[in-house]
Scaffold this motif. Structure first.
Motif, PDB file in Angstrom:
ATOM      1  N   TRP A 103     -20.837  20.148  22.497  1.00 58.17           N
ATOM      2  CA  TRP A 103     -20.836  19.954  21.043  1.00 58.17           C
ATOM      3  C   TRP A 103     -19.558  19.217  20.698  1.00 58.17           C
ATOM      4  CZ3 TRP A 103     -24.574  20.978  17.579  1.00 58.17           C
ATOM      5  CH2 TRP A 103     -24.230  21.011  16.226  1.00 58.17           C
ATOM      6  N   PRO A 104     -19.674  18.121  19.964  1.00 58.57           N
ATOM      7  CA  PRO A 104     -18.513  17.231  19.860  1.00 58.57           C
ATOM      8  C   PRO A 104     -17.414  17.616  18.873  1.00 58.57           C
ATOM      9  CG  PRO A 104     -20.357  16.313  18.641  1.00 58.57           C
ATOM     10  CD  PRO A 104     -20.860  17.577  19.279  1.00 58.57           C
TER      11      PRO A 104
ATOM     12  N   LYS B 114      -9.376  24.727  13.624  1.00 57.67           N
ATOM     13  CA  LYS B 114      -8.083  24.041  13.562  1.00 57.67           C
ATOM     14  C   LYS B 114      -7.234  24.849  12.599  1.00 57.67           C
ATOM     15  CE  LYS B 114      -8.947  19.218  14.096  1.00 57.67           C
ATOM     16  NZ  LYS B 114      -9.367  17.994  13.426  1.00 57.67           N
TER      17      LYS B 114
ATOM     18  N   ASP C   9     -21.588  23.213   9.350  1.00 58.80           N
ATOM     19  CA  ASP C   9     -22.851  22.921   8.657  1.00 58.80           C
ATOM     20  C   ASP C   9     -23.866  24.016   8.874  1.00 58.80           C
ATOM     21  OD1 ASP C   9     -22.968  19.357   9.372  1.00 58.80           O
ATOM     22  OD2 ASP C   9     -21.990  20.500   7.780  1.00 58.80           O
TER      23      ASP C   9
ATOM     24  N   VAL D 137      -6.123  13.164  15.955  1.00 56.59           N
ATOM     25  CA  VAL D 137      -6.753  13.228  14.643  1.00 56.59           C
ATOM     26  C   VAL D 137      -8.258  13.268  14.809  1.00 56.59           C
ATOM     27  CG1 VAL D 137      -7.207  11.926  12.549  1.00 56.59           C
ATOM     28  CG2 VAL D 137      -4.893  12.068  13.439  1.00 56.59           C
ATOM     29  N   SER D 138      -8.735  12.465  15.762  1.00 59.21           N
ATOM     30  CA  SER D 138     -10.176  12.382  15.959  1.00 59.21           C
ATOM     31  C   SER D 138     -10.695  13.601  16.677  1.00 59.21           C
ATOM     32  CB  SER D 138     -10.491  11.134  16.785  1.00 59.21           C
ATOM     33  OG  SER D 138     -11.829  11.186  17.206  1.00 59.21           O
ATOM     34  N   GLU D 139     -11.843  14.077  16.225  1.00 61.89           N
ATOM     35  CA  GLU D 139     -12.456  15.194  16.920  1.00 61.89           C
ATOM     36  C   GLU D 139     -13.677  14.735  17.686  1.00 61.89           C
ATOM     37  OE1 GLU D 139      -9.734  17.772  16.757  1.00 61.89           O
ATOM     38  OE2 GLU D 139     -11.624  18.068  17.792  1.00 61.89           O
ATOM     39  N   GLY D 140     -13.728  13.434  17.967  1.00 56.85           N
ATOM     40  CA  GLY D 140     -14.829  12.945  18.773  1.00 56.85           C
ATOM     41  C   GLY D 140     -14.717  13.506  20.175  1.00 56.85           C
ATOM     42  N   ALA D 141     -15.718  13.302  20.953  1.00 56.95           N
ATOM     43  CA  ALA D 141     -15.749  13.888  22.292  1.00 56.95           C
ATOM     44  C   ALA D 141     -14.560  13.449  23.118  1.00 56.95           C
ATOM     45  CB  ALA D 141     -17.054  13.530  22.986  1.00 56.95           C
TER      46      ALA D 141
ATOM     47  N   LEU E 232      -3.525  17.352   5.404  1.00 59.01           N
ATOM     48  CA  LEU E 232      -2.943  16.036   5.620  1.00 59.01           C
ATOM     49  C   LEU E 232      -1.456  16.038   5.328  1.00 59.01           C
ATOM     50  CD1 LEU E 232      -5.670  13.708   4.137  1.00 59.01           C
ATOM     51  CD2 LEU E 232      -5.019  13.952   6.514  1.00 59.01           C
TER      52      LEU E 232
ATOM     53  N   ARG F  37     -12.256  20.107   0.372  1.00 62.42           N
ATOM     54  CA  ARG F  37     -11.418  18.939   0.077  1.00 62.42           C
ATOM     55  C   ARG F  37      -9.976  19.372  -0.114  1.00 62.42           C
ATOM     56  NH1 ARG F  37     -14.891  17.146  -4.375  1.00 62.42           N
ATOM     57  NH2 ARG F  37     -16.802  16.616  -3.328  1.00 62.42           N
TER      58      ARG F  37
ATOM     59  N   PHE G  48     -13.357  21.878   7.214  1.00 58.95           N
ATOM     60  CA  PHE G  48     -14.518  22.539   7.819  1.00 58.95           C
ATOM     61  C   PHE G  48     -14.127  23.891   8.394  1.00 58.95           C
ATOM     62  CE2 PHE G  48     -16.970  19.009   6.960  1.00 58.95           C
ATOM     63  CZ  PHE G  48     -16.467  17.855   7.526  1.00 58.95           C
TER      64      PHE G  48
END
Lengths: 87, 161
Positions: free
Chosen positions: B111-112, B64, B128, B25-29, B17, B10, B74
């Motif tokens: 892997w997304p 990152k 994880d 910002v998004s780490e989606g695919a 930030l 955190r 992460f």
């Protein structure tokens, strides 16, 4: 695409993985953008290595992951879940 | 140990930030706001480049930021776990500095998300998985297979009385 809700994610996991137990925590407030932490318990995870389990979860949520920013997952077999609860 | 990592996740995220967030910002695919390389395979050249990168060193991570300054909770967790095990000569690639790597590595491993960890050229998983491997002792074993002795083995000896 609409941003997925915790309820939707939970539903998809329950159905897609024949899960016996699912917890979905929306942790968006802690992160930059839509984020979830999930716990999935499923017999499908039995004897599968971690990576395989996580890929199953990812496959289940392929569409949703396109808009989810951060995603944490814990995947347990029913037996592991019982042990976890006992602790 | 787990709760310590959570706190630092955190904290690192809050720090991340601070400066103006990058476009993606998004780490989606889809890799955030703009370019979507599509769900297909990356170009041959990118794939070959990535294959080269993941095989070049025993332990390779895509994060990152940098190990000295992770830009994400992460990614920070991964760096901390490796540090705990005394793994210091690993190769880290900062996806924020290279968009080709950032999207390409997700396609490469199918892997997304970032971070991504590779041992001996093989995809291990994300934060994880590394954390769970650390908690259940698997990480010590995997490092052993790479010829790396985890620092925790020495710490354990001291703890056991």
């Amino acid at each position: 695409m609409d941003v997925p809700t915790a309820a939707l994610v939970k539903d998809k996991l329950l159905k897609g993985l024949e899960a016996t137990h699912v917890e979905v925590e929306d942790i968006t407030a802690q992160k930059c953008s839509t984020s979830f932490r999930v716990l999935v318990v499923s017999p499908k995870f039995e004897n599968k290595p971690l990576l395989h389990r996580h890929r199953l979860v990812n496959a289940c949520l392929t569409e949703e992951l396109k808009t989810i920013h951060a995603f944490e997952q814990m995947t347990l077999s029913p037996e592991q879940w019982e042990k976890e609860k006992a602790q | 140990m787990f709760s310590l990592l959570r706190i630092s996740c955190r904290t690192a995220a809050r720090r991340a930030l601070g400066p103006a967030p990058r476009r993606g910002v998004s780490e989606g695919a889809a890799g955030g706001g703009g370019s979507d390389d599509g769900a297909g395979e990356p170009g041959g050249a990118t794939r070959r480049r990535l294959e080269g990168l993941v095989r070049k060193d025993k332990v390779v991570v895509f994060i990152k930021g940098t190990p000295a300054q992770p830009q994400c909770g992460f990614s920070n967790a991964v760096v901390q776990i490796l540090r705990m095990h005394g793994v210091d000569n690993y190769r880290a690639y900062n996806v924020l500095e290279d968009q080709e790597i950032r999207q390409g590595i997700k396609n490469y491993s199918n892997w997304p998300t970032i971070p991504q960890i590779y041992f001996d050229g093989e995809f291990v998983g994300g934060c994880d998985i590394l954390l769970q491997m650390h908690q259940n002792g698997d990480l010590v074993e995997e490092l052993k297979k790479l010829g790396i002795r985890s620092a925790l083995l020495d710490t354990e000896k001291e703890d056991k009385k």
